[in-house]
Design a protein around this motif. Sequence first.
Motif, PDB file in Angstrom:
ATOM      1  N   PRO A 128       0.936  -0.932  -0.234  1.00  0.00           N
ATOM      2  CA  PRO A 128      -0.190  -0.047   0.096  1.00  0.00           C
ATOM      3  C   PRO A 128       1.167   0.922   0.148  1.00  0.00           C
ATOM      4  CG  PRO A 128      -0.491  -1.635   1.952  1.00  0.00           C
ATOM      5  CD  PRO A 128       0.915  -1.785   0.958  1.00  0.00           C
ATOM      6  N   PHE A 129       0.195   1.968  -0.740  1.00  0.00           N
ATOM      7  CA  PHE A 129       1.435   3.951  -0.533  1.00  0.00           C
ATOM      8  C   PHE A 129       0.707   4.316  -1.504  1.00  0.00           C
ATOM      9  CE2 PHE A 129       0.985   2.627  -5.325  1.00  0.00           C
ATOM     10  CZ  PHE A 129       1.114   3.360  -5.857  1.00  0.00           C
ATOM     11  N   MET A 130       2.123   5.845  -0.898  1.00  0.00           N
ATOM     12  CA  MET A 130       0.253   7.043  -1.432  1.00  0.00           C
ATOM     13  C   MET A 130       1.782   8.102  -1.688  1.00  0.00           C
ATOM     14  SD  MET A 130      -1.215   7.950   2.558  1.00  0.00           S
ATOM     15  CE  MET A 130      -2.295   8.733   1.719  1.00  0.00           C
ATOM     16  N   TYR A 131       1.264   8.404  -2.412  1.00  0.00           N
ATOM     17  CA  TYR A 131       2.551   9.839  -3.654  1.00  0.00           C
ATOM     18  C   TYR A 131       1.830  10.803  -4.093  1.00  0.00           C
ATOM     19  CZ  TYR A 131       5.625  11.661  -6.754  1.00  0.00           C
ATOM     20  OH  TYR A 131       5.992  12.616  -8.062  1.00  0.00           O
ATOM     21  N   LEU A 132       2.235  11.904  -4.121  1.00  0.00           N
ATOM     22  CA  LEU A 132       2.124  13.488  -3.907  1.00  0.00           C
ATOM     23  C   LEU A 132       3.259  14.069  -4.240  1.00  0.00           C
ATOM     24  CD1 LEU A 132      -0.368  15.835  -2.444  1.00  0.00           C
ATOM     25  CD2 LEU A 132       2.312  16.525  -2.598  1.00  0.00           C
ATOM     26  N   ALA A 133       3.526  14.790  -5.979  1.00  0.00           N
ATOM     27  CA  ALA A 133       4.121  15.361  -6.237  1.00  0.00           C
ATOM     28  C   ALA A 133       3.885  16.637  -5.822  1.00  0.00           C
ATOM     29  CB  ALA A 133       3.967  15.389  -7.758  1.00  0.00           C
ATOM     30  N   HIS A 134       5.066  17.871  -5.573  1.00  0.00           N
ATOM     31  CA  HIS A 134       4.548  19.001  -4.091  1.00  0.00           C
ATOM     32  C   HIS A 134       5.008  19.780  -5.460  1.00  0.00           C
ATOM     33  CE1 HIS A 134       3.403  22.021  -1.789  1.00  0.00           C
ATOM     34  NE2 HIS A 134       3.290  20.987  -0.993  1.00  0.00           N
ATOM     35  N   PRO A 135       5.184  20.762  -6.810  1.00  0.00           N
ATOM     36  CA  PRO A 135       5.679  21.337  -7.674  1.00  0.00           C
ATOM     37  C   PRO A 135       4.938  22.586  -6.974  1.00  0.00           C
ATOM     38  CG  PRO A 135       3.981  20.945  -8.900  1.00  0.00           C
ATOM     39  CD  PRO A 135       3.739  20.125  -7.262  1.00  0.00           C
ATOM     40  N   ASN A 136       5.871  23.965  -6.281  1.00  0.00           N
ATOM     41  CA  ASN A 136       5.653  25.803  -5.968  1.00  0.00           C
ATOM     42  C   ASN A 136       6.088  26.490  -7.002  1.00  0.00           C
ATOM     43  OD1 ASN A 136       4.748  23.960  -4.038  1.00  0.00           O
ATOM     44  ND2 ASN A 136       7.252  23.316  -3.327  1.00  0.00           N
ATOM     45  N   PHE A 137       5.111  27.224  -7.714  1.00  0.00           N
ATOM     46  CA  PHE A 137       5.879  28.212  -8.101  1.00  0.00           C
ATOM     47  C   PHE A 137       4.993  29.555  -7.599  1.00  0.00           C
ATOM     48  CE2 PHE A 137       4.579  24.958 -11.502  1.00  0.00           C
ATOM     49  CZ  PHE A 137       5.164  25.759 -12.612  1.00  0.00           C
ATOM     50  N   LEU A 138       6.144  30.561  -7.909  1.00  0.00           N
ATOM     51  CA  LEU A 138       6.200  32.055  -7.066  1.00  0.00           C
ATOM     52  C   LEU A 138       4.647  32.636  -7.801  1.00  0.00           C
ATOM     53  CD1 LEU A 138       7.308  33.760  -5.833  1.00  0.00           C
ATOM     54  CD2 LEU A 138       8.810  34.775  -7.553  1.00  0.00           C
ATOM     55  N   PRO A 139       4.076  32.836  -7.260  1.00  0.00           N
ATOM     56  CA  PRO A 139       3.281  33.646  -7.249  1.00  0.00           C
ATOM     57  C   PRO A 139       2.912  34.770  -8.552  1.00  0.00           C
ATOM     58  CG  PRO A 139       2.390  32.438  -5.388  1.00  0.00           C
ATOM     59  CD  PRO A 139       3.872  32.591  -5.254  1.00  0.00           C
ATOM     60  N   VAL A 140       2.253  35.584  -9.195  1.00  0.00           N
ATOM     61  CA  VAL A 140       2.451  37.139  -9.258  1.00  0.00           C
ATOM     62  C   VAL A 140       1.271  37.789  -8.919  1.00  0.00           C
ATOM     63  CG1 VAL A 140       2.373  37.994 -11.666  1.00  0.00           C
ATOM     64  CG2 VAL A 140       3.664  35.571 -11.462  1.00  0.00           C
ATOM     65  N   ASP A 141       1.724  38.727  -8.563  1.00  0.00           N
ATOM     66  CA  ASP A 141       0.395  39.644  -8.376  1.00  0.00           C
ATOM     67  C   ASP A 141      -0.144  40.257  -9.630  1.00  0.00           C
ATOM     68  OD1 ASP A 141       1.019  40.116  -5.426  1.00  0.00           O
ATOM     69  OD2 ASP A 141       1.648  41.785  -6.263  1.00  0.00           O
ATOM     70  N   ASP A 142      -2.102  40.009  -9.688  1.00  0.00           N
ATOM     71  CA  ASP A 142      -2.594  39.584 -10.853  1.00  0.00           C
ATOM     72  C   ASP A 142      -2.408  38.262 -11.603  1.00  0.00           C
ATOM     73  OD1 ASP A 142      -4.210  42.004  -9.906  1.00  0.00           O
ATOM     74  OD2 ASP A 142      -2.473  43.174 -10.340  1.00  0.00           O
ATOM     75  N   GLY A 143      -1.978  37.682 -11.325  1.00  0.00           N
ATOM     76  CA  GLY A 143      -2.440  36.783 -11.758  1.00  0.00           C
ATOM     77  C   GLY A 143      -3.571  35.872 -12.079  1.00  0.00           C
ATOM     78  N   GLN A 144      -3.532  35.142 -13.544  1.00  0.00           N
ATOM     79  CA  GLN A 144      -4.784  34.564 -13.763  1.00  0.00           C
ATOM     80  C   GLN A 144      -4.952  32.505 -13.591  1.00  0.00           C
ATOM     81  OE1 GLN A 144      -7.088  35.453 -16.721  1.00  0.00           O
ATOM     82  NE2 GLN A 144      -9.049  34.262 -16.240  1.00  0.00           N
ATOM     83  N   LEU A 145      -5.286  32.299 -12.860  1.00  0.00           N
ATOM     84  CA  LEU A 145      -5.727  31.050 -12.866  1.00  0.00           C
ATOM     85  C   LEU A 145      -5.941  30.479 -13.756  1.00  0.00           C
ATOM     86  CD1 LEU A 145      -5.120  29.781  -9.021  1.00  0.00           C
ATOM     87  CD2 LEU A 145      -3.377  30.982 -10.714  1.00  0.00           C
ATOM     88  N   VAL A 146      -5.453  30.049 -14.784  1.00  0.00           N
ATOM     89  CA  VAL A 146      -6.646  28.808 -16.133  1.00  0.00           C
ATOM     90  C   VAL A 146      -6.460  27.482 -15.552  1.00  0.00           C
ATOM     91  CG1 VAL A 146      -7.206  28.694 -18.325  1.00  0.00           C
ATOM     92  CG2 VAL A 146      -6.634  30.818 -17.488  1.00  0.00           C
ATOM     93  N   TYR A 147      -7.637  26.561 -16.020  1.00  0.00           N
ATOM     94  CA  TYR A 147      -7.042  25.071 -15.434  1.00  0.00           C
ATOM     95  C   TYR A 147      -8.036  24.060 -15.954  1.00  0.00           C
ATOM     96  CZ  TYR A 147      -9.376  25.783 -11.010  1.00  0.00           C
ATOM     97  OH  TYR A 147     -10.428  26.711 -10.954  1.00  0.00           O
TER      98      TYR A 147
END
Length: 361
Positions: free
Chosen positions: A180-199
């Motif tokens: 039994p295993f658990m995995y998570l990738a943790h990528p950490n970007f620098l936020p940008v003021d007035d940046g817009q999230l699209v996904y």
Amino acid sequence: MIRIELDHEMFHRHRSVLLTATDMSITTIRLPNRIAVLRIETPRMVLEILPFRGQQVWQAWVDGAPIGMRGMVDTPRATESILETLGAFVYHCGLLGIAAPGPEDDHPLHGELPLAPMDAAWLEVTESPQGTHLMVGGLFEFAKAFRAHYRWSPSVAILAGQTTIEVTARVQNLMASPLPFMYLAHPNFLPVDDGQLVYSAVYSSDHVRVRTSIPAHLGTKPGYKEQLESFRIHPELHHRLSSGIAFDPEVVFEIDYLADSEGFAHSMQLHPDGKADWIAHRPSDCPVAVRWLSRTPEQDCIALAEPATSGLTGYTAERGLGHVPELAPGATWQTTIRLGRLNPEEGVAMRRKIDTLAGRA
């Protein structure tokens, strides 16, 4: 192909050149705390990787600008607590647990992988018409009686001239019984003021769910619970990273992603100048994806997507819900994420693709 087996003795107090190519250079240094750092420089991108310490991508720069999070530490610390050295651009979590342990768990925060002492590390360099291709790989064998025995082999790949990288996580079960295993990738970007999230997800509270429970290791401030409630009803309120909106200490969403024909789901932070931070992951490998935002005076970070095999309630709780996968004896599981910086033209094309996937075109 050139393969170089890395050794601790290759890393000295003063920076040393390990390898040079026409469009890439690789240098080594050992910090005063004895942590080895591998620095990869290409015409557009610079990476600092910790080859013997979880194979973290400590920091990344594109065209001289950092794209990774701002934390409380500028350099990696020789500690066994991920919270005391939180600052990497990408690190791996698992495999005995991810996130905070539940009341019945004994795994450390995010498990044993973030700071895993790698047993081996190497470079593979290949010349091609597209440029120099570099892969940094490693090996970590973990054994805990009555629980787990596995071989962990992550890698980071970069092609000179590009501004994105490919990170692969791979685990093989060395036991004669299921793992039994658990995995998570943790990528950490620098936020940008007035940046817009699209996904590539449907923007609704049914598919973008804010975490309203608060882990025990976090303190909160007045108005925090009210902020979570507003995100619960209207998750789209977090899509614009206004400088006036704090995510203090953190806000976490679980997102139901939609994948393209290659099996990748996509997330972007669009900058006001048209550039974009981007990550793509495979929901078929990691059916759970969370987003972590923390914008405080001490740290500034957005994990656009953290692909995971399980939820964040701790090993015992997730196991009870049937959310912890098992790896058959001798079997191997792996997943790959792609991430980095897109130019304005690439950002426009990716936004069109994302919106089409999510039915917003």
